[in-house]
Write an enzyme that holds these catalytic residues in place. Structure first.
Site, PDB file in Angstrom:
ATOM      1  N   GLU A  22       0.829  -1.206   0.000  1.00  0.00           N
ATOM      2  CA  GLU A  22       0.000   0.000   0.000  1.00  0.00           C
ATOM      3  C   GLU A  22       0.865   1.259   0.000  1.00  0.00           C
ATOM      4  O   GLU A  22       2.068   1.219   0.264  1.00  0.00           O
ATOM      5  CB  GLU A  22      -0.916   0.012   1.220  1.00  0.00           C
ATOM      6  CG  GLU A  22      -0.164   0.038   2.538  1.00  0.00           C
ATOM      7  CD  GLU A  22      -1.001   0.560   3.685  1.00  0.00           C
ATOM      8  OE1 GLU A  22      -1.372   1.738   3.629  1.00  0.00           O
ATOM      9  OE2 GLU A  22      -1.264  -0.213   4.617  1.00  0.00           O
ATOM     10  N   LYS A 157      -5.320  -2.432  13.656  1.00  0.00           N
ATOM     11  CA  LYS A 157      -4.591  -1.408  14.402  1.00  0.00           C
ATOM     12  C   LYS A 157      -5.064  -1.371  15.858  1.00  0.00           C
ATOM     13  O   LYS A 157      -6.254  -1.468  16.144  1.00  0.00           O
ATOM     14  CB  LYS A 157      -4.763  -0.049  13.736  1.00  0.00           C
ATOM     15  CG  LYS A 157      -4.128   0.023  12.347  1.00  0.00           C
ATOM     16  CD  LYS A 157      -4.321   1.384  11.721  1.00  0.00           C
ATOM     17  CE  LYS A 157      -3.591   1.473  10.375  1.00  0.00           C
ATOM     18  NZ  LYS A 157      -4.194   0.613   9.345  1.00  0.00           N
TER      19      LYS A 157
END
Length: 310
Positions: A22, A157
């Site tokens: 990414e 996360k």
């Protein structure tokens, strides 16, 4: 509407191992020049393992699979000129000829469009804390349910609601596999206390599971799969330390009135301050490890029989 780098295109034609990467971590995740150094290091890690890296982003409105060094530098130094793009934003960025860094969801979409089946990232987005009030749930989760890409990550996360995220992945029918672990990693921390019902002990086993899922796509999960790799234990942060830092970061976000797509980058920056930079070191270490694991899986996957759906 899709530009694929020559090296990546050749690797696709030859059936060689490719790992998508990414670009959001370059433009929105790390400060310059560390962001550029890490982006280059991740590509080098993939190459060293024997696979081809393909960093993905939107350059002047063109979705691009395999950014050049000049484009990596453009994303690393572009500041607010580089948009943060999820899947919904791709058409608008293309029409306006904008530069955009792709999130997990957008990277998956473009990787799949190019024919790349394996993607390495740090941590996925998920259900935000207090989502019962804000309805803030990342598009990464629904993308995993519909797009056939294996995502190698360190879980979700740590700023998110991890139990709710894992529950939502189950609801969406997304297989979640632990890499030599039976626990859902907590991104910065080795352990979350959340059990997984599936574990693979090496890259060949992961590749076989992923190959079987793709073969059975009309009967089993038609979308992606999550491979969760715990962060290196030597540099992982204690869960209690992370939770205390997250609480302070969330309070700071609330005071600052941060909402929507700006929440995650704000909280990650706040976490770096709260942990005196330790969270960044852990983040870089797990990114590197995930890139290496993804490359090993991609190599094993490339050796398996071709799929009709490939």
């Amino acid at each position: 509407m899709l530009r694929v780098a020559d090296e990546v295109s050749e690797a696709l034609e030859e059936g060689r191992a490719i790992v998508a990467l990414e670009s959001t971590l370059i433009s929105h995740g790390l400060p310059y020049p560390q962001n550029l150094e890490v982006a280059q290091a991740l590509e080098a890690e993939v190459r060293a393992t024997g696979a081809i890296p393909a960093t993905i982003g939107v350059v002047r409105g063109v979705p691009t699979v395999g950014l050049t060094l000049e484009e990596l530098e453009r994303f690393a130094t572009g500041g607010e000129q580089i948009r943060k793009l999820t899947r919904r934003d791709l058409a608008l960025a293309a029409m306006q000829r904008a530069d955009g860094a792709t999130t997990v969801a957008a990277t998956m979409a473009l990787a799949a469009a190019a024919g790349i089946a394996i993607f390495a990232t740090g941590g996925i987005g998920g259900v935000h804390r207090q989502a019962s009030l804000s309805w803030d749930v990342s598009a990464d989760l629904t993308e995993l349910a519909r797009t056939p890409v294996l995502v190698v990550c360190a879980g979700a996360k740590a700023i998110l609601d991890l139990p709710a995220t894992l529950e939502y992945l189950e609801t969406l029918g997304v297989p979640v596999i632990g890499f030599a672990t039976n626990e859902f990693p907590a991104f910065y921390s080795f352990s979350s206390g959340l059990r997984l019902n599936a574990c693979a002990n090496d890259a060949a086993e992961v590749a076989a599971i992923w190959h079987t899922q793709r073969t059975m796509a009309t009967m089993a999960a038609p979308g992606g799969m999550l491979l969760c790799v715990p962060p290196p234990e030597a540099i992982a942060l204690p869960r209690s330390t992370v939770e205390e830092a997250v609480a302070r970061a969330l309070a700071a976000a609330d005071v600052a009135g941060v909402r929507g797509p700006e929440v995650t980058p704000f909280l990650l920056r706040a976490m770096a301050v709260e942990t005196e930079g330790e969270s960044i070191a852990t983040n870089v270490a797990l990114l590197t490890q995930n890139a290496r694991v993804a490359a090993l899986v991609a190599i094993a996957y490339a050796d398996l029989p071709p799929l009709f759906a490939r």
